[in-house]
Design an enzyme around this catalytic site. Sequence first.
Site, PDB file in Angstrom:
ATOM      1  N   MET A 170       4.576  -0.362  -3.984  1.00  0.00           N
ATOM      2  CA  MET A 170       5.700  -0.593  -3.086  1.00  0.00           C
ATOM      3  C   MET A 170       6.225   0.777  -2.652  1.00  0.00           C
ATOM      4  O   MET A 170       6.580   1.599  -3.488  1.00  0.00           O
ATOM      5  CB  MET A 170       6.774  -1.392  -3.818  1.00  0.00           C
ATOM      6  CG  MET A 170       8.037  -1.633  -3.044  1.00  0.00           C
ATOM      7  SD  MET A 170       9.105  -2.870  -3.845  1.00  0.00           S
ATOM      8  CE  MET A 170       9.239  -2.249  -5.505  1.00  0.00           C
TER       9      MET A 170
ATOM     10  N   ARG B 127      12.717  -6.777  -9.643  1.00  0.00           N
ATOM     11  CA  ARG B 127      13.956  -6.667 -10.412  1.00  0.00           C
ATOM     12  C   ARG B 127      13.906  -7.519 -11.671  1.00  0.00           C
ATOM     13  O   ARG B 127      14.375  -7.100 -12.730  1.00  0.00           O
ATOM     14  CB  ARG B 127      15.155  -7.028  -9.526  1.00  0.00           C
ATOM     15  CG  ARG B 127      15.488  -5.914  -8.559  1.00  0.00           C
ATOM     16  CD  ARG B 127      16.513  -6.268  -7.510  1.00  0.00           C
ATOM     17  NE  ARG B 127      16.840  -5.069  -6.740  1.00  0.00           N
ATOM     18  CZ  ARG B 127      17.561  -5.070  -5.630  1.00  0.00           C
ATOM     19  NH1 ARG B 127      18.022  -6.220  -5.137  1.00  0.00           N
ATOM     20  NH2 ARG B 127      17.811  -3.941  -4.995  1.00  0.00           N
TER      21      ARG B 127
ATOM     22  N   TYR C  93      15.749   2.389 -11.505  1.00  0.00           N
ATOM     23  CA  TYR C  93      14.862   2.022 -10.403  1.00  0.00           C
ATOM     24  C   TYR C  93      14.934   0.545 -10.057  1.00  0.00           C
ATOM     25  O   TYR C  93      15.527  -0.255 -10.772  1.00  0.00           O
ATOM     26  CB  TYR C  93      13.440   2.508 -10.608  1.00  0.00           C
ATOM     27  CG  TYR C  93      12.625   2.090 -11.806  1.00  0.00           C
ATOM     28  CD1 TYR C  93      12.942   1.024 -12.628  1.00  0.00           C
ATOM     29  CD2 TYR C  93      11.453   2.802 -12.091  1.00  0.00           C
ATOM     30  CE1 TYR C  93      12.136   0.677 -13.688  1.00  0.00           C
ATOM     31  CE2 TYR C  93      10.638   2.463 -13.151  1.00  0.00           C
ATOM     32  CZ  TYR C  93      10.985   1.388 -13.947  1.00  0.00           C
ATOM     33  OH  TYR C  93      10.179   1.042 -14.997  1.00  0.00           O
ATOM     34  N   GLU C  94      14.363   0.225  -8.896  1.00  0.00           N
ATOM     35  CA  GLU C  94      14.440  -1.115  -8.279  1.00  0.00           C
ATOM     36  C   GLU C  94      15.885  -1.545  -8.023  1.00  0.00           C
ATOM     37  O   GLU C  94      16.249  -2.714  -8.179  1.00  0.00           O
ATOM     38  CB  GLU C  94      13.712  -2.167  -9.126  1.00  0.00           C
ATOM     39  CG  GLU C  94      12.269  -1.843  -9.407  1.00  0.00           C
ATOM     40  CD  GLU C  94      11.458  -1.536  -8.157  1.00  0.00           C
ATOM     41  OE1 GLU C  94      11.883  -1.933  -7.059  1.00  0.00           O
ATOM     42  OE2 GLU C  94      10.412  -0.878  -8.278  1.00  0.00           O
ATOM     43  N   GLY C  95      16.705  -0.594  -7.629  1.00  0.00           N
ATOM     44  CA  GLY C  95      18.120  -0.858  -7.387  1.00  0.00           C
ATOM     45  C   GLY C  95      18.896  -0.572  -8.640  1.00  0.00           C
ATOM     46  O   GLY C  95      18.764  -1.287  -9.638  1.00  0.00           O
TER      47      GLY C  95
END
Length: 556
Positions: free
Chosen positions: A161, A292, A424-426
């Site tokens: 990604m 997430r 990471y991932e928000g």
Amino acid sequence: MPFAAATADQRFVLDHVVRLDEIAATERFAAASPDVIEAVLDGVAQFAAGEWAPLAKIGDTVGAKWTPDGVVMPDGYAAAYRAYVEGGWGTIGVDEAWGGQGLPFVVQAAVLETLGTADMAFALAPTLTVGAIEALAHHGSHEQQATYLPKLATGEWTGTMNLTEPQAGSDVGALRSTATPRGDGTFSIKGTKIFISFGDHDMADNIVHLVLARTPDAPAGTRGISLFLVPKVRLNGTPNDVRVVSIEHKMGLHASPTCVLSFGDHDDCVGELIGPEFGGMRAMFTMMNNARLNVGLQGVQIAEGATQKAAAYARDRVQGAREGKAAAIVEHADVRRMLLRMKAQTMAARALVYYACGQVDRATLGDARAKERLEVMTPLAKAHATDLGNEVASLGVQIHGGMGYIEETGAARYFREARITPIYEGTNGIQAADLVGRKLALSNGGAFADLIADMRAEAQHATLVRLIDACESVGRRLQGLGNDDRQAASYPFLTMLSVASCGWLMERQARVPEADAVKRTVAAFYLDQIVPEALGLEAAANADASVLYALPADAF
């Protein structure tokens, strides 16, 4: 310490938290019989113990290496990855139409938990591939699906990604990568992406990059972003114009190459549009929401591994005395407190994440209520489970004492690797903002009210009931506030709601007649000692933002 998968607790949670039998009763997931699930969990436990766990130390100490010809993994990783592909472990949750086994997403999560507990850095490769599969399955053309999904399903090819750019960080709308039409339906991709996990390696024949970029004259911000499929190697066997510039030197996850990728240095990087033009964010959120949950699962992986290591050390390390006799430190009350807390938080994190993953499967079956429940639970699963992974890893170091600070014992690896997961991932702050900014408002507050009602209908422990009531009160208040005040309360509220959800699921398990003494004792500890801590956050969740802005920026 030999690796041991948590298969018994995984089965218990699948049965009594996820209620997998209800999911398996449908035609879509009829293959998920108890015998099949037992075979999958036991099989991946044996595989992880034999193939992946022995590599964790060399992965951490040697790590992936950048070379001018690409990233080279440590000795043993390529062979272990081939064994993963040959064993079919990547196919578990993939639709049968693309060569998968068609089992529920939550079963795939259990497989990833076991692999990640054995070696979390290594497990990032299949974890990112799962996200790429989701994006293509939902948004790719039939031709793209037929071409790429079978290879991604087996793991023969891996996926990535590509969102983040050096100047943009978490502000995806500020990205500058471009996609220019080539006149034949493909696009010329140009730009630089950073923080790309497994962006390059030598374990698979191809890497399928999913890349966010802007077409000419695209609107500013996130509205102008499109998603592109950019393979490392083109289908005709020639290399695409994708170059790994460097890999990051990190405090942990050394066996996971975190790459800086440059696309189109020679103006010959070819990509295909996935979905409609300007549909990039919608497609990428399909991938990110999946990611997430899987990052929340990494919190479980870290917690399980750190707990096992700390418990083994505490049983073996003799220091001090109890009742006049030399004793292992597991006999000391404070060490037992820490071990019990580690076990409780690990089980709570597993229950929370598996419950959320089960909602993915129910939503797949068309359950609109489950789809909304998943929306609410995703920020809780991602943020709280990773917070718990960090807490448990820190306690693991503490139990080891000074030896925990020494790399040779291995306790520090969990602590180092855990720290990325709230980022990471928000970031977890973004998850909290999402909870109070979007998720509380779903169905005019109905999705949140529905969760509160479900918890209240089952809860019996008096303090848990008080916490549920407090969550309802704070949540209703936040829905009527301005943005600054909501944001100021967001993190304590997220923790309160997460602990209430965990308490609800822990109490549910303890009431099951099959629950053993460990499950009942750990649940009692959680309800008696951890749930009351969350009640203490109510004041912070009810405070406004004024104190946060009372000082000028330069005072910090």
